[in-house]
Design a protein around this motif. Structure first.
Motif, PDB file in Angstrom:
ATOM      1  N   SER A  99      63.282  62.189 -22.506  1.00 36.70           N
ATOM      2  CA  SER A  99      62.302  63.066 -22.977  1.00 36.70           C
ATOM      3  C   SER A  99      62.792  63.583 -24.279  1.00 36.70           C
ATOM      4  O   SER A  99      62.106  64.013 -25.391  1.00 36.70           O
ATOM      5  CB  SER A  99      61.661  63.943 -21.856  1.00 36.70           C
ATOM      6  OG  SER A  99      63.001  64.826 -21.531  1.00 36.70           O
ATOM      7  N   ASP A 100      64.016  64.146 -24.202  1.00 37.36           N
ATOM      8  CA  ASP A 100      64.877  64.850 -25.221  1.00 37.36           C
ATOM      9  C   ASP A 100      65.446  63.806 -26.207  1.00 37.36           C
ATOM     10  O   ASP A 100      66.698  63.748 -26.227  1.00 37.36           O
ATOM     11  CB  ASP A 100      65.689  66.041 -24.826  1.00 37.36           C
ATOM     12  CG  ASP A 100      65.951  66.982 -25.949  1.00 37.36           C
ATOM     13  OD1 ASP A 100      65.751  66.520 -27.209  1.00 37.36           O
ATOM     14  OD2 ASP A 100      66.437  68.013 -25.529  1.00 37.36           O
TER      15      ASP A 100
ATOM     16  N   SER B 217      58.920  57.711 -26.590  1.00 40.14           N
ATOM     17  CA  SER B 217      60.071  58.564 -25.955  1.00 40.14           C
ATOM     18  C   SER B 217      61.245  57.556 -25.587  1.00 40.14           C
ATOM     19  O   SER B 217      61.828  57.766 -24.418  1.00 40.14           O
ATOM     20  CB  SER B 217      59.771  59.281 -24.763  1.00 40.14           C
ATOM     21  OG  SER B 217      58.682  60.262 -25.182  1.00 40.14           O
TER      22      SER B 217
ATOM     23  N   GLU C 157      66.125  64.024 -29.386  1.00 40.94           N
ATOM     24  CA  GLU C 157      67.125  64.583 -30.556  1.00 40.94           C
ATOM     25  C   GLU C 157      68.447  65.042 -29.771  1.00 40.94           C
ATOM     26  O   GLU C 157      69.458  64.919 -30.309  1.00 40.94           O
ATOM     27  CB  GLU C 157      66.532  66.031 -31.041  1.00 40.94           C
ATOM     28  CG  GLU C 157      65.208  65.692 -31.924  1.00 40.94           C
ATOM     29  CD  GLU C 157      65.521  64.535 -33.007  1.00 40.94           C
ATOM     30  OE1 GLU C 157      66.678  64.802 -33.800  1.00 40.94           O
ATOM     31  OE2 GLU C 157      64.666  63.671 -33.265  1.00 40.94           O
ATOM     32  N   GLU C 158      68.406  65.803 -28.815  1.00 40.90           N
ATOM     33  CA  GLU C 158      69.384  66.395 -27.750  1.00 40.90           C
ATOM     34  C   GLU C 158      70.290  64.960 -27.730  1.00 40.90           C
ATOM     35  O   GLU C 158      71.679  64.989 -27.984  1.00 40.90           O
ATOM     36  CB  GLU C 158      69.207  66.761 -26.605  1.00 40.90           C
ATOM     37  CG  GLU C 158      70.609  67.166 -25.972  1.00 40.90           C
ATOM     38  CD  GLU C 158      70.124  67.789 -24.313  1.00 40.90           C
ATOM     39  OE1 GLU C 158      70.979  68.104 -23.771  1.00 40.90           O
ATOM     40  OE2 GLU C 158      68.719  67.999 -24.026  1.00 40.90           O
TER      41      GLU C 158
END
Length: 290
Positions: free
Chosen positions: A235-236, A259, A238-239
């Motif tokens: 989901s994240d 995603s 960028e992280e």
């Protein structure tokens, strides 16, 4: 500690370098592009509507064989460069429908504007964007080709759909280097530590995951000739993109629509950053089965 002094230079307009020189460098070693060890079928191939395709390359190990229409441009890319690349790709795929085809743009500077344009095309056209950086180190020149946009993986079964055609490990053994398959095994061993019920599956283009009788492709492994490309549902983006980049792992693509994040993985990357990779896989697993 000694440091090497380097200076980034622009090849466009430089008296000693031009596109012909760059073309010869790639022909001498096609793996420098980062796509794999490819065969050179033709240089400056004349097109029926005018113009010449800079390089026509082929991956003879793929099934079916895959051809790359490569356009080179020193300096910034522009509209005509992009359109010309797509036109050449379209002609080649129409004339040789029994092959898979992919357009490749190589430029020294792919601006944000044109990166966004190429990304839009990438949703329906298999296209790769590669940025070339030239560094002067003492009296030598170093070339670095970085894939900033990889082709969308078409036809991969990411959802819980039945897989009609069954492939076996032996099908991969014929064309994929043993060290790359061994690396895929190492990655899958991490997954079975997370959940022993997970099983490995083989399809035409990738190795996937099965949970019971259902495909659960929260991660797929796409083997290349010189590296493994995991594509991870997360989901994240960028992280995790920042975490991987911080340890020197090259991000291939971040697909916000699905995603999924994909990256280049070598044996050294895996051994050095095994806990980070385990954390990524565990997070993806937890999100998929929550």
């Amino acid at each position: 500690m000694e440091y090497i002094k380097s200076e980034k230079i622009l090849l466009k307009g430089h008296p000693n370098f031009d596109e012909q020189w760059l073309k010869k460098i790639i022909i001498d070693d096609t793996s420098i592009l980062g796509i794999g060890k490819l065969d050179v079928l033709k240089s400056e191939k004349t097109q029926p509507k005018g113009g010449r395709l800079d390089l026509l390359l082929e991956d003879g190990s793929a099934d079916p064989k895959k051809r790359y229409q490569v356009e080179l441009m020193l300096g910034k890319t522009d509209e005509s460069h992009i359109i010309r690349t797509i036109e050449y790709w379209d002609y080649e795929r129409s004339k040789y429908p029994n092959y898979e085809h992919c357009a490749v743009i190589v430029a020294e500077d792919i601006t944000n504007r044109f990166f966004n344009v190429i990304s839009l095309f990438n949703k329906s056209i298999p296209i790769i964007a590669i940025q070339l950086n030239a560094l002067k180190i003492d009296d030598k020149l170093a070339l670095n080709f970085t894939t900033i946009l990889d082709e969308t993986s078409y036809g991969l079964v990411y959802e819980d759909e039945p897989q009609v055609v069954t492939y076996k490990r032996e099908d991969f053994d014929k064309n994929i280097p043993k060290n790359i398959l061994s690396l895929a095994d190492d990655c899958f061993n991490v997954l079975t530590e997370i959940d022993p019920k997970l099983q490995k599956t083989y399809t035409k283009n990738y190795m996937g995951i099965q949970n019971g009788n259902r495909p659960s492709n929260f991660i797929v492994f796409i083997p290349k000739q010189t590296f493994l490309k995991p594509e991870v549902s997360i989901s994240d983006l960028e992280e995790w993109g920042e975490k991987l980049s911080a340890v020197g792992i090259e991000i291939v693509n971040k697909n916000n629509r699905n995603s999924r994040i994909s990256f280049r993985l070598t044996k050294k990357d895996f051994d050095t950053n095994k806990e980070l990779i385990r954390g990524l896989f565990k997070t993806s697993y937890d999100e998929w089965f929550e």
